[in-house]
Design an enzyme around this catalytic site. Structure first.
Site, PDB file in Angstrom:
ATOM      1  N   LYS A  11       0.803  -1.225  -0.182  1.00  0.00           N
ATOM      2  CA  LYS A  11       0.115  -0.317   0.242  1.00  0.00           C
ATOM      3  C   LYS A  11       0.636   1.476  -0.009  1.00  0.00           C
ATOM      4  O   LYS A  11       2.115   1.220   0.459  1.00  0.00           O
ATOM      5  CB  LYS A  11      -1.182  -0.148   0.874  1.00  0.00           C
ATOM      6  CG  LYS A  11      -1.958  -1.595   1.287  1.00  0.00           C
ATOM      7  CD  LYS A  11      -2.874  -1.067   2.852  1.00  0.00           C
ATOM      8  CE  LYS A  11      -3.511  -2.031   1.878  1.00  0.00           C
ATOM      9  NZ  LYS A  11      -4.712  -1.776   3.485  1.00  0.00           N
ATOM     10  N   TYR A  51     -12.180  -2.025  -4.479  1.00  0.00           N
ATOM     11  CA  TYR A  51     -12.853  -1.789  -2.879  1.00  0.00           C
ATOM     12  C   TYR A  51     -14.211  -2.348  -3.328  1.00  0.00           C
ATOM     13  O   TYR A  51     -15.000  -1.889  -1.221  1.00  0.00           O
ATOM     14  CB  TYR A  51     -11.879  -0.606  -1.667  1.00  0.00           C
ATOM     15  CG  TYR A  51     -10.802  -1.776  -1.439  1.00  0.00           C
ATOM     16  CD1 TYR A  51     -10.664  -2.849  -0.242  1.00  0.00           C
ATOM     17  CD2 TYR A  51      -9.882  -0.780  -1.130  1.00  0.00           C
ATOM     18  CE1 TYR A  51      -9.877  -3.082   0.140  1.00  0.00           C
ATOM     19  CE2 TYR A  51      -8.543  -1.585  -1.353  1.00  0.00           C
ATOM     20  CZ  TYR A  51      -8.253  -2.041  -0.327  1.00  0.00           C
ATOM     21  OH  TYR A  51      -6.665  -2.626  -0.045  1.00  0.00           O
ATOM     22  N   PHE A  59     -15.326   3.360   6.938  1.00  0.00           N
ATOM     23  CA  PHE A  59     -14.757   3.685   6.715  1.00  0.00           C
ATOM     24  C   PHE A  59     -14.806   3.768   4.918  1.00  0.00           C
ATOM     25  O   PHE A  59     -12.873   4.088   4.245  1.00  0.00           O
ATOM     26  CB  PHE A  59     -13.284   2.868   7.261  1.00  0.00           C
ATOM     27  CG  PHE A  59     -13.153   1.439   7.061  1.00  0.00           C
ATOM     28  CD1 PHE A  59     -12.689   0.864   5.344  1.00  0.00           C
ATOM     29  CD2 PHE A  59     -14.312   1.279   7.559  1.00  0.00           C
ATOM     30  CE1 PHE A  59     -13.076  -0.297   5.524  1.00  0.00           C
ATOM     31  CE2 PHE A  59     -14.396  -0.825   7.116  1.00  0.00           C
ATOM     32  CZ  PHE A  59     -13.353  -1.150   6.503  1.00  0.00           C
ATOM     33  N   ARG A  87      -2.592 -15.429   4.212  1.00  0.00           N
ATOM     34  CA  ARG A  87      -3.499 -13.057   5.861  1.00  0.00           C
ATOM     35  C   ARG A  87      -2.213 -14.303   6.506  1.00  0.00           C
ATOM     36  O   ARG A  87      -2.850 -13.112   7.727  1.00  0.00           O
ATOM     37  CB  ARG A  87      -5.023 -14.282   5.687  1.00  0.00           C
ATOM     38  CG  ARG A  87      -5.524 -13.727   4.676  1.00  0.00           C
ATOM     39  CD  ARG A  87      -6.006 -12.721   4.517  1.00  0.00           C
ATOM     40  NE  ARG A  87      -6.332 -12.169   5.202  1.00  0.00           N
ATOM     41  CZ  ARG A  87      -7.142 -10.768   5.378  1.00  0.00           C
ATOM     42  NH1 ARG A  87      -7.099 -10.131   4.228  1.00  0.00           N
ATOM     43  NH2 ARG A  87      -8.057 -10.017   6.288  1.00  0.00           N
ATOM     44  N   THR A  93      -6.022  -7.551  10.618  1.00  0.00           N
ATOM     45  CA  THR A  93      -5.816  -5.304  10.111  1.00  0.00           C
ATOM     46  C   THR A  93      -5.104  -4.837  10.856  1.00  0.00           C
ATOM     47  O   THR A  93      -4.830  -3.770  10.129  1.00  0.00           O
ATOM     48  CB  THR A  93      -7.791  -5.389   9.382  1.00  0.00           C
ATOM     49  OG1 THR A  93      -8.251  -6.728   9.276  1.00  0.00           O
ATOM     50  CG2 THR A  93      -7.807  -4.249   9.157  1.00  0.00           C
ATOM     51  N   ARG A 104       2.502  -6.826   8.698  1.00  0.00           N
ATOM     52  CA  ARG A 104       1.389  -5.902   9.651  1.00  0.00           C
ATOM     53  C   ARG A 104       2.360  -4.908  11.132  1.00  0.00           C
ATOM     54  O   ARG A 104       2.355  -3.628  11.309  1.00  0.00           O
ATOM     55  CB  ARG A 104       0.429  -5.746   9.531  1.00  0.00           C
ATOM     56  CG  ARG A 104      -0.886  -5.792   8.101  1.00  0.00           C
ATOM     57  CD  ARG A 104      -2.033  -5.974   8.173  1.00  0.00           C
ATOM     58  NE  ARG A 104      -2.592  -5.358   6.376  1.00  0.00           N
ATOM     59  CZ  ARG A 104      -3.869  -6.182   6.327  1.00  0.00           C
ATOM     60  NH1 ARG A 104      -4.585  -6.854   7.120  1.00  0.00           N
ATOM     61  NH2 ARG A 104      -4.077  -5.974   5.365  1.00  0.00           N
ATOM     62  N   ASN A 114      -2.406   0.660   6.548  1.00  0.00           N
ATOM     63  CA  ASN A 114      -1.641  -0.952   6.797  1.00  0.00           C
ATOM     64  C   ASN A 114      -0.973  -1.921   6.438  1.00  0.00           C
ATOM     65  O   ASN A 114      -0.998  -2.740   6.292  1.00  0.00           O
ATOM     66  CB  ASN A 114      -2.608  -2.118   7.607  1.00  0.00           C
ATOM     67  CG  ASN A 114      -4.106  -1.874   6.502  1.00  0.00           C
ATOM     68  OD1 ASN A 114      -3.659  -1.940   5.747  1.00  0.00           O
ATOM     69  ND2 ASN A 114      -4.967  -2.713   7.372  1.00  0.00           N
ATOM     70  N   HIS A 117      -1.783  -6.239   1.714  1.00  0.00           N
ATOM     71  CA  HIS A 117      -3.630  -5.972   1.294  1.00  0.00           C
ATOM     72  C   HIS A 117      -3.048  -7.535   1.214  1.00  0.00           C
ATOM     73  O   HIS A 117      -1.607  -7.661   0.516  1.00  0.00           O
ATOM     74  CB  HIS A 117      -4.181  -5.383   0.076  1.00  0.00           C
ATOM     75  CG  HIS A 117      -5.277  -6.352  -0.298  1.00  0.00           C
ATOM     76  ND1 HIS A 117      -6.530  -6.772   0.169  1.00  0.00           N
ATOM     77  CD2 HIS A 117      -4.927  -6.550  -1.788  1.00  0.00           C
ATOM     78  CE1 HIS A 117      -7.344  -7.245  -0.800  1.00  0.00           C
ATOM     79  NE2 HIS A 117      -6.502  -7.630  -1.494  1.00  0.00           N
ATOM     80  N   GLU A 128      -9.279 -10.365  -8.476  1.00  0.00           N
ATOM     81  CA  GLU A 128      -8.311  -9.136  -7.799  1.00  0.00           C
ATOM     82  C   GLU A 128      -7.094  -9.017  -8.529  1.00  0.00           C
ATOM     83  O   GLU A 128      -6.359  -7.972  -8.711  1.00  0.00           O
ATOM     84  CB  GLU A 128      -8.062  -9.145  -6.382  1.00  0.00           C
ATOM     85  CG  GLU A 128      -9.135  -8.516  -5.650  1.00  0.00           C
ATOM     86  CD  GLU A 128      -8.513  -9.020  -3.748  1.00  0.00           C
ATOM     87  OE1 GLU A 128      -9.880  -8.570  -2.777  1.00  0.00           O
ATOM     88  OE2 GLU A 128      -7.262  -9.055  -3.989  1.00  0.00           O
TER      89      GLU A 128
HETATM   90  P1  ADP Z   1      -8.421  -7.054   5.354  1.00  0.00           P
HETATM   91  O1  ADP Z   1      -7.319  -5.536   4.690  1.00  0.00           O
HETATM   92  O2  ADP Z   1      -7.071  -7.258   6.577  1.00  0.00           O
HETATM   93  O3  ADP Z   1      -8.450  -7.676   4.467  1.00  0.00           O
HETATM   94  P2  ADP Z   1     -10.920  -5.860   5.130  1.00  0.00           P
HETATM   95  O4  ADP Z   1     -10.963  -6.429   4.210  1.00  0.00           O
HETATM   96  O5  ADP Z   1     -11.692  -5.861   6.667  1.00  0.00           O
HETATM   97  O6  ADP Z   1      -9.518  -5.202   5.967  1.00  0.00           O
HETATM   98  O7  ADP Z   1     -10.687  -3.911   5.233  1.00  0.00           O
HETATM   99  C1  ADP Z   1      -9.938  -3.300   4.045  1.00  0.00           C
HETATM  100  C2  ADP Z   1      -8.811  -1.969   4.204  1.00  0.00           C
HETATM  101  O8  ADP Z   1      -9.698  -1.563   4.880  1.00  0.00           O
HETATM  102  C3  ADP Z   1      -8.231  -2.439   5.608  1.00  0.00           C
HETATM  103  O9  ADP Z   1      -7.185  -3.399   5.596  1.00  0.00           O
HETATM  104  C4  ADP Z   1      -7.785  -1.238   6.396  1.00  0.00           C
HETATM  105  O10 ADP Z   1      -6.986  -0.663   5.059  1.00  0.00           O
HETATM  106  C5  ADP Z   1      -8.925  -0.668   6.429  1.00  0.00           C
HETATM  107  N1  ADP Z   1      -9.870  -0.524   7.014  1.00  0.00           N
HETATM  108  C6  ADP Z   1     -10.695  -1.790   7.843  1.00  0.00           C
HETATM  109  N2  ADP Z   1     -11.306  -0.922   8.959  1.00  0.00           N
HETATM  110  C7  ADP Z   1     -11.350  -0.093   9.521  1.00  0.00           C
HETATM  111  C8  ADP Z   1     -11.283   1.282   9.831  1.00  0.00           C
HETATM  112  N3  ADP Z   1     -12.197   0.673  11.002  1.00  0.00           N
HETATM  113  N4  ADP Z   1     -10.467   2.019   9.619  1.00  0.00           N
HETATM  114  C9  ADP Z   1     -10.314   2.111   8.931  1.00  0.00           C
HETATM  115  N5  ADP Z   1     -10.060   1.384   7.289  1.00  0.00           N
HETATM  116  C10 ADP Z   1     -10.681   0.612   7.847  1.00  0.00           C
HETATM  117 MG    MG Z   2     -10.137  -7.871   3.077  1.00  0.00          MG
END
Ligand code: ADP
Ligand code: MG
Length: 139
Positions: A11, A51, A59, A87, A93, A104, A114, A117, A128
């Site tokens: 990212k 997304y 968010f 993962r 996350t 992370r 973070n 992805h 994707e």
């Molecule tokens: P992951 O990337 O671990 O699969 P998610 O798919 O739930 O997590 O969310 C996608 C992305 O959205 C996260 O990697 C993070 O960058 C962002 N994100 C998720 N939850 C939050 C939150 N509560 N506040 C801000 N950004 C968030």
């Molecule tokens: Mg995800």
């Protein structure tokens, strides 16, 4: 049977900190083979498309702004049990909850910035991968 490919994105926070190389080294040392990779930048609309699954989440706007804020390094990775193992390698996350040694934990600053992805299912890994790479690049 579990699929053997996943899609990652290093990212904008990690690319701008110049740690993409260190992260890729950790990914390769964990046994993932890089099938396709590039450095690029998404527009806010492209990030919104990537997304789209999160469009109802509070968010979503912040996420799309951040993911289009700078250069990213998407890559298709190959390994047995790729989605699940990747993962595990990247960690939770929210980096505050990520296990020691995960990408992370090492490189992410916050839940929104973070670092990396990873696809959450074999089905999404294919969708994707096709978002970023042509059929030629994926073969
Ligand atoms: P992951 O990337 O671990 O699969 P998610 O798919 O739930 O997590 O969310 C996608 C992305 O959205 C996260 O990697 C993070 O960058 C962002 N994100 C998720 N939850 C939050 C939150 N509560 N506040 C801000 N950004 C968030
Ligand atoms: Mg995800």
């Amino acid at each position: 049977m579990k699929g053997n490919r996943t899609l990652t994105i290093i990212k904008p926070d990690a690319v701008s900190k110049n740690v993409a190389g260190a992260i890729l080294k950790q990914i390769q040392e964990a046994g993932f083979k890089i099938i396709a990779m590039k450095q690029t930048k998404m527009s806010p609309a492209q990030a919104g498309k990537f997304y789209f699954i999160h469009r109802e989440r509070p968010f979503y706007g912040v996420l799309c702004d951040f993911m289009s804020s700078g250069e990213i390094v998407p890559a298709i990775l190959e390994k047995e049990n790729a989605v699940e193992d990747f993962r595990k390698l990247i960690g939770a996350t929210n980096p505050a909850n990520a296990e020691a040694g995960t990408i992370r934990k090492l490189y992410a600053e916050s839940i929104d910035k973070n670092a990396i992805h990873g696809s959450d299912s074999d089905e999404n890994a294919i969708i994707e991968g096709s978002f970023f790479f042509s059929e030629l690049e994926r073969s």
